[in-house]
Write an enzyme that holds these catalytic residues in place. Structure first.
Site, PDB file in Angstrom:
ATOM      1  N   LEU A 121       0.958  -1.284  -0.139  1.00  0.00           N
ATOM      2  CA  LEU A 121       0.033   0.275  -0.277  1.00  0.00           C
ATOM      3  C   LEU A 121       0.772   1.425   0.319  1.00  0.00           C
ATOM      4  O   LEU A 121       0.475   2.451   0.339  1.00  0.00           O
ATOM      5  CB  LEU A 121      -1.314   0.214   1.566  1.00  0.00           C
ATOM      6  CG  LEU A 121      -2.164  -1.216   0.763  1.00  0.00           C
ATOM      7  CD1 LEU A 121      -2.866  -1.279   2.478  1.00  0.00           C
ATOM      8  CD2 LEU A 121      -2.924  -1.052  -0.204  1.00  0.00           C
ATOM      9  N   TYR A 130      14.510   4.793 -13.444  1.00  0.00           N
ATOM     10  CA  TYR A 130      12.421   4.139 -13.956  1.00  0.00           C
ATOM     11  C   TYR A 130      12.155   3.130 -14.946  1.00  0.00           C
ATOM     12  O   TYR A 130      12.657   1.809 -14.522  1.00  0.00           O
ATOM     13  CB  TYR A 130      11.696   5.351 -13.999  1.00  0.00           C
ATOM     14  CG  TYR A 130      10.327   4.311 -13.991  1.00  0.00           C
ATOM     15  CD1 TYR A 130       9.266   4.115 -13.847  1.00  0.00           C
ATOM     16  CD2 TYR A 130       9.594   4.782 -15.245  1.00  0.00           C
ATOM     17  CE1 TYR A 130       8.675   2.437 -13.410  1.00  0.00           C
ATOM     18  CE2 TYR A 130       8.833   4.116 -15.721  1.00  0.00           C
ATOM     19  CZ  TYR A 130       8.341   2.947 -14.697  1.00  0.00           C
ATOM     20  OH  TYR A 130       6.729   2.549 -15.673  1.00  0.00           O
TER      21      TYR A 130
END
Ligand code: UDP
Length: 332
Positions: free
Chosen positions: A36, A152
């Protein structure tokens, strides 16, 4: 014991939650593993109190926790894994590459090793068009050079290489699904694109129209594109979910798929998105033109013929107006 259990890392996230819904609707049992961390606190809290789709189990945990992965695989008779969990913000990856290589590569490798120990060999990986960097040619095919221009993209490509190497050495079967611009939302309005912080164009456009965020800043106006703004290939998250289901089935039939682009083959500029949003909402979208964002290639459009062929897949909800209508319904 259910016959077909899929372990879904990052199943609470944007693409992951849409996949979970589609997988459960198709009769699969799903174990969601998510820490989460990609959600704001209130979203995480509300998610924990929401009913899960029937057939889904939620486990809060870390993809790098090998003992947990092995336990889940054993307890739930996991047959395949869809690995969505990861860090996704380009700008943050430039400032904090260690975080991106840790989650997207090192911890993902721990996951892969635990799967190997648990004899789970089918993996669908959530990859990205960022592996191509600034493409020489568009539309971009899977054979185009992979020269990522930010950590990334590097971390995602590094994990693709790990998958490929494990496939050759250890019999792993995998699909690395390179998304172009995942957008839209489930048409019933119950699942939305929520990132913390939000950096993606469609949610920011809608929030600017609602007045819940400042006017949209258009990043750059003098790109070598027809109207000077960046062109992207927006693909509906429900179409992505379907492609992942097809990929699982193909792997289960014994095919390793390798990298596949998921897009539509059509690009829209930021200005075209603003115009389409204005048409959908019936009101102008407050916006200002600002400087370019670092690392934004002018045009990213997929050649998605390989995915069409290997997955027998076509986007069916990815018309720009449909994407926007679904996204608006989920945020308004
Ligand atoms: N964009 C923009 N303003 C924003 C966010 C995005 O002009 O506040 C542009 C961005 O330059 C890119 C397109 O919208 O051309 C899509 O950006 P997004 O961050 O949604 O996805 P990306 O293409 O970076 O994966």
């Amino acid at each position: 014991m259910p016959s077909m259990t899929v372990l879904v890392t990052g199943g609470a996230g944007f693409v992951g939650s849409h996949f979970v819904r589609a997988a459960c609707e198709s009769g699969r049992h799903v174990v969601i593993l998510d820490d989460l961390s990609g959600l704001g606190l209130s979203d995480a809290d509300s998610l924990l109190t929401l009913p899960l789709p029937s057939g889904a189990t939620f486990v809060r945990g870390d993809i790098g926790d090998g003992a947990l992965i092995r336990k889940l695989c054993k307890e739930h008779a996991v047959e395949s894994v869809v690995h969505f969990a990861g860090k996704i913000q380009v700008g943050e990856s430039v400032r904090r590459p260690e975080l991106y290589f840790d989650v997207n590569f090192a911890r993902s490798l721990r996951l892969l090793d635990a799967l190997r120990e648990a004899a789970v060999r089918d993996v669908v990986f959530s990859s990205t068009a960022a592996v191509y960097g600034v493409p020489q040619e568009v539309p971009i095919s899977e054979s185009a050079p992979t020269v990522p221009v930010n950590p990334y993209g590097c971390s995602k490509l590094a994990f693709e290489w790990a998958l490929d190497s494990y496939a050759r050495a250890h019999g792993l079967r995998f699909a690395a699904l390179r998304y172009f611009n995942a957008s839209g939302a489930h048409p019933d309005g119950t699942l939305a694109e929520r990132h913390e912080p939000e950096t993606h164009l469609l949610p920011l456009v809608i929030d600017a129209a609602r007045g819940s965020r400042p006017p949209l800043m258009v990043f750059g106006h003098d790109y070598p594109t027809p109207d000077g703004t960046c062109v992207r290939d927006y693909v509906h998250v429900c179409d992505l979910a379907t492609a992942h289901l097809r990929a699982i089935d193909k792997l289960a039939q014994g095919h390793s798929l390798g990298p596949l682009n998921l897009g539509t083959g059509h690009g829209y500029s930021v200005k075209e998105v603003l115009q389409a949003a204005q048409d959908v909402l019936g009101a102008p979208i407050p916006h200002v033109v600002g400087p370019k964002r670092d690392g934004d290639p002018p045009v990213l459009v997929a050649d998605c013929r390989a995915a069409q062929r290997h997955l027998d897949w076509q986007p069916v909800r990815s018309e720009l107006a449909t994407l926007l209508e679904d996204a608006v319904r989920s945020r308004w």
